[in-house]
Scaffold this motif. Structure first.
Motif, short mmCIF file in Angstrom:
data_model
loop_
_atom_site.label_atom_id
_atom_site.label_comp_id
_atom_site.label_asym_id
_atom_site.label_seq_id
_atom_site.Cartn_x
_atom_site.Cartn_y
_atom_site.Cartn_z
N ALA A 2 1.78 -0.04 -4.51
CA ALA A 2 2.24 1.19 -3.68
C ALA A 2 2.25 2.23 -4.70
O ALA A 2 2.41 2.01 -5.88
N LEU A 3 2.43 3.62 -3.95
CA LEU A 3 2.50 4.62 -5.06
C LEU A 3 3.80 4.45 -5.81
O LEU A 3 4.77 4.62 -5.21
N GLY A 4 3.58 4.93 -6.89
CA GLY A 4 4.84 4.98 -7.88
C GLY A 4 5.28 3.55 -8.11
O GLY A 4 6.39 3.58 -8.95
N LYS A 5 4.67 2.46 -7.71
CA LYS A 5 5.36 1.17 -8.13
C LYS A 5 4.16 0.27 -8.80
O LYS A 5 3.09 0.68 -9.02
N GLN A 6 4.81 -0.79 -9.46
CA GLN A 6 4.07 -1.81 -10.04
C GLN A 6 2.98 -2.42 -9.14
O GLN A 6 3.39 -2.85 -7.90
N ALA A 58 0.04 0.36 1.09
CA ALA A 58 -0.64 0.30 -0.52
C ALA A 58 -1.76 0.23 -0.79
O ALA A 58 -2.60 0.25 0.48
N VAL A 59 -2.40 -0.14 -1.90
CA VAL A 59 -3.75 -0.13 -2.20
C VAL A 59 -3.69 -1.55 -2.41
O VAL A 59 -3.06 -2.19 -3.21
N TYR A 60 -4.60 -2.32 -1.75
CA TYR A 60 -4.70 -3.76 -1.89
C TYR A 60 -5.78 -3.97 -2.80
O TYR A 60 -7.16 -3.60 -2.49
N TYR A 61 -5.72 -4.77 -3.64
CA TYR A 61 -6.62 -5.38 -4.66
C TYR A 61 -7.00 -6.63 -4.73
O TYR A 61 -6.24 -7.93 -4.38
N CYS A 62 -8.36 -7.29 -4.42
CA CYS A 62 -8.82 -8.66 -4.70
C CYS A 62 -8.98 -8.97 -5.91
O CYS A 62 -9.14 -8.06 -6.94
N LYS A 63 -8.50 -10.22 -6.39
CA LYS A 63 -8.72 -10.83 -7.83
C LYS A 63 -9.28 -12.10 -7.66
O LYS A 63 -9.11 -13.05 -6.81
N ALA A 64 -10.28 -12.43 -8.71
CA ALA A 64 -10.78 -13.77 -8.78
C ALA A 64 -10.80 -14.13 -10.36
O ALA A 64 -11.04 -13.53 -11.32
N ASP A 65 -10.10 -15.54 -10.54
CA ASP A 65 -10.25 -16.32 -11.47
C ASP A 65 -11.29 -17.15 -11.53
O ASP A 65 -11.44 -17.92 -10.86
#
Length: 120
Positions: free
Chosen positions: A40-44, A91-98
Motif C-alpha cells: 500500500a502507498l507509504g507502507k512496506q 494496494a499494488v499486488y505482486y506475484c512472486k515465484a521461487d
C-alpha cells in the motif's frame, strides 16, 4: 530469463470481489512456492498468501477467510480470489515465484504488480 505476468487488478466497491492471476514463463525447470504480496502507498510490502508445490497454503491474518490462493502446476500459474474486499485491501499486488531455472539455478522472480483499489 523468467517472466511473471499479472492480470486482474482494478477498481471495485467494498464488499466486492476480484480475481488476480499470474503466469510464469521462460527458462523454468520447476517452481517451488508461489505467492502474492501487496504494498500500500507509504507502507512496506507484505505477504498476502503463499502456496507450495504440495498445495499447502498460508495467509496473512488480515485476509484469512476472504482470500483464496490456488495454482496450476502444469501451467505455472497462480491465482488469488479476493472476496469481501475492504478499502484497506487497496494496494499494488505482486506475484512472486521461487523457482529453479532451466540452468539449474535457484531464483526468485517478481511480477510488475497490478493495482487493486477498493472504494468505500
Amino acid at each position: 530469463q523468467v517472466q511473471l505476468e499479472e492480470s486482474g487488478g482494478g477498481l471495485v466497491q467494498a464488499g466486492g470481489s476480484l480475481r488476480l492471476s499470474c503466469a510464469a514463463s521462460g527458462s523454468i525447470f520447476s517452481i517451488n512456492a508461489m505467492a502474492w504480496y501487496r504494498q500500500a502507498l507509504g507502507k512496506q510490502r507484505e505477504l498476502v498468501a503463499v502456496i507450495r508445490t504440495s498445495g499447502s497454503t498460508n495467509y496473512a491474518d488480515a485476509v484469512k477467510g476472504r482470500f483464496t490462493i490456488s495454482r496450476d502446476n502444469a501451467k505455472n500459474t497462480v491465482s488469488l480470489q479476493m472476496n469481501s474486499l475492504k478499502p484497506e485491501d487497496t494496494a499494488v499486488y505482486y506475484c512472486k515465484a521461487d523457482l529453479i531455472t532451466s540452468g539449474g539455478v535457484w531464483s526468485t522472480s517478481w511480477g510488475q504488480g497490478t493495482q487493486v483499489t477498493v472504494s468505500s
